[in-house]
Design an enzyme around this catalytic site. Structure first.
Site, short mmCIF file in Angstrom:
data_model
loop_
_atom_site.label_atom_id
_atom_site.label_comp_id
_atom_site.label_asym_id
_atom_site.label_seq_id
_atom_site.Cartn_x
_atom_site.Cartn_y
_atom_site.Cartn_z
N ASP A 15 0.87 -1.18 0.00
CA ASP A 15 0.00 0.00 0.00
C ASP A 15 0.91 1.23 0.00
O ASP A 15 2.14 1.12 -0.21
CB ASP A 15 -0.99 -0.03 1.17
CG ASP A 15 -0.33 0.15 2.54
OD1 ASP A 15 0.93 0.21 2.59
OD2 ASP A 15 -1.05 0.22 3.54
N CYS A 72 3.20 -3.19 4.07
CA CYS A 72 2.29 -2.11 4.49
C CYS A 72 2.95 -1.42 5.68
O CYS A 72 4.17 -1.48 5.82
CB CYS A 72 0.89 -2.64 4.80
SG CYS A 72 0.80 -3.83 6.16
N THR A 74 2.56 -2.01 9.05
CA THR A 74 2.95 -2.95 10.10
C THR A 74 3.21 -4.37 9.60
O THR A 74 3.79 -5.18 10.32
CB THR A 74 1.82 -3.09 11.14
OG1 THR A 74 0.65 -3.58 10.46
CG2 THR A 74 1.51 -1.75 11.81
N HIS A 105 10.09 -23.81 9.20
CA HIS A 105 9.13 -24.60 9.98
C HIS A 105 7.69 -24.49 9.47
O HIS A 105 6.91 -25.44 9.65
CB HIS A 105 9.15 -24.16 11.45
CG HIS A 105 10.38 -24.62 12.17
ND1 HIS A 105 10.55 -24.47 13.53
CD2 HIS A 105 11.52 -25.23 11.71
CE1 HIS A 105 11.73 -24.98 13.89
NE2 HIS A 105 12.35 -25.42 12.80
N HIS A 140 7.64 -31.03 10.72
CA HIS A 140 6.89 -29.81 10.43
C HIS A 140 5.82 -30.02 9.35
O HIS A 140 4.87 -29.27 9.27
CB HIS A 140 7.84 -28.68 10.03
CG HIS A 140 8.87 -28.41 11.07
ND1 HIS A 140 8.54 -27.89 12.31
CD2 HIS A 140 10.21 -28.62 11.08
CE1 HIS A 140 9.64 -27.78 13.03
NE2 HIS A 140 10.66 -28.22 12.31
C1 RB5 Z 1 -1.89 2.55 6.52
O1 RB5 Z 1 -1.92 3.76 7.22
C2 RB5 Z 1 -1.76 1.38 7.50
O2 RB5 Z 1 -2.92 1.24 8.23
C3 RB5 Z 1 -1.44 0.13 6.71
O3 RB5 Z 1 -0.29 0.33 5.96
C4 RB5 Z 1 -1.13 -1.14 7.48
O4 RB5 Z 1 -0.22 -0.92 8.51
C5 RB5 Z 1 -2.22 -2.01 7.86
O5 RB5 Z 1 -2.01 -3.12 8.36
#
Ligand code: RB5
Length: 158
Positions: A15, A72, A74, A105, A140
């Site tokens: 994203d 993205c 996180t 694994h 595994h």
């Molecule tokens: C975008 O602001 C953020 O929410 C997205 O990149 C991501 O971290 C979602 O999991």
């Protein structure tokens, strides 16, 4: 899944938050001799991560790519969305150990990364470990097979 002719093909997506690292990853994948399916996004303009997670996960699920990479903020949202697609085992890899062991694994086939969590050097280390590690199989295999059984159970009930 597991189409050998696409063994060296990686589907990649991000994203807006992951766009910069996606572009860095594309350079690294090219350097390593991989072919790529870039599913977008194409800029840092705000967009919805599930759209790109779905595109990459479907490419892996049908065998157009052997593995997927999603970036993205996180890594979490990408993994949640990608793991809804049958046959996909997406793992959030924001540290090198997880990147290596989710391959060894768990036979993870999609790497998700948090561009707001790790810096560029760490992101490259993580990608390299994910690509270089192979599934160990053995004890595994039965565990990974159980993941598939859960998926099949709930897919049938839909
Ligand atoms: C975008 O602001 C953020 O929410 C997205 O990149 C991501 O971290 C979602 O999991």
């Amino acid at each position: 899944m597991g189409d050998e002719k696409n063994e060296r093909v990686i589907a990649i997506g991000s994203d807006h938050a992951g766009f910069r690292i996606k572009e860095i990853y594309k350079e690294e994948l090219t350097r390593r001799g991989y072919d790529m399916l870039d599913m977008g996004t194409d800029s840092e303009e705000s967009c919805d991560y599930p759209d790109f997670a779905q595109a990459v996960a479907e490419a892996v699920s049908v065998g157009d790519a052997s593995k997927g990479v999603l970036v993205c903020g996180t890594g979490a949202g990408m993994a949640m969305a990608a793991n809804k697609v049958p046959g996909v085992r997406a793992a959030v890899c924001n540290d090198p150990y997880t990147a290596q062991y989710c391959r060894l694994h768990n036979d993870a086939n999609v790497l998700t990364l948090g561009a707001r969590v790790v810096d560029e050097d760490e992101a490259l280390r993580i990608l390299g470990l994910f690509l270089d590690a192979g599934f160990e199989g053995g004890r595994h295999s039965a565990r990974v097979e159980k993941i598939g059984e859960i998926e099949r159970k709930y897919t049938k009930e839909r």
